[in-house]
Motif scaffolding. Structure first.
Motif, PDB file in Angstrom:
ATOM      1  N   LYS A  48     -26.485  23.582 -60.228  1.00  0.00           N
ATOM      2  CA  LYS A  48     -26.169  24.067 -59.060  1.00  0.00           C
ATOM      3  C   LYS A  48     -27.600  25.199 -58.888  1.00  0.00           C
ATOM      4  N   SER A  62     -27.053  19.086 -58.469  1.00  0.00           N
ATOM      5  CA  SER A  62     -25.855  19.596 -58.207  1.00  0.00           C
ATOM      6  C   SER A  62     -25.036  19.970 -59.813  1.00  0.00           C
ATOM      7  N   SER A 111     -24.846  26.337 -54.555  1.00  0.00           N
ATOM      8  CA  SER A 111     -23.723  25.434 -54.665  1.00  0.00           C
ATOM      9  C   SER A 111     -23.737  24.169 -53.821  1.00  0.00           C
ATOM     10  N   SER A 112     -24.430  23.948 -52.694  1.00  0.00           N
ATOM     11  CA  SER A 112     -24.728  22.928 -51.962  1.00  0.00           C
ATOM     12  C   SER A 112     -25.951  23.120 -51.062  1.00  0.00           C
ATOM     13  N   ASN A 138     -27.895  29.135 -58.647  1.00  0.00           N
ATOM     14  CA  ASN A 138     -26.662  29.540 -57.725  1.00  0.00           C
ATOM     15  C   ASN A 138     -26.769  29.042 -56.472  1.00  0.00           C
TER      16      ASN A 138
END
Length: 169
Positions: A41, A38, A122-123, A120
């Protein structure tokens, strides 16, 4: 079910104990571990494959001499490893098809570890992995996927000819 995968992971971590006196192993398995970072990312991906099987499939597919141990051949082997894994691992993250960036490989006892990364992200809500590693060599191949997202770890497996591995958080 998680207990089964935990035990299988333990077995895979002690590869050398599964070697028969002939140097061959009776188990055809690869493991892919994907960890969501995280902070960065990104997805950090590692594949672990028995070196003898991996060298055999690379030689068969690319019709060339393969030696993952020989330092003078490392650059040439990098290209073969990258091409093979990219052809046999396909990622869909959060419903979107993505391509991983090859980082490199290293030999670890009887196994080879291959590293990739997907940036890239984000989650991580879902991951669908199509994995056909060594399916062109063995009809009893088993491919295991471990996915780590924060404190949650999920594991699934696919036995030949099934190739889809899906995890949702």
């Amino acid at each position: 079910m998680t207990a089964i995968y935990s035990k299988l992971l333990l077995v895979l971590m002690i590869f050398p104990l599964f070697l028969e006196p002939s140097g061959k192993h009776p188990l055809h398995v690869s493991t892919t571990e994907i960890e969501f970072n995280s902070k960065e990312k990104s997805l950090e991906i590692s594949c672990r494959i028995f070196t003898d099987d991996f060298e055999t499939v690379l030689a068969k597919q690319f019709k060339t001499k393969v030696d993952l141990n020989k330092q003078t051949m490392h650059t040439a082997m990098d290209e073969l490893v990258k091409k093979y894994i990219n052809a046999n691992l396909h990622y869909k993250v959060n419903g979107k098809n993505l391509t991983a960036t090859y980082v490199g490989f290293e030999k670890d006892n009887e196994a080879t570890n291959i590293y990739f990364e997907i940036d890239n992200i984000s989650s991580l809500q879902s991951l669908n992995l199509t994995n056909t590693i060594l399916y062109d060599l063995f009809d009893d191949q088993m491919n295991i996927l471990h996915v780590v997202n924060a404190a949650t770890r999920k594991s699934v497996r696919a036995n030949y000819p099934n190739k889809g591995l899906n995890v949702a958080f």
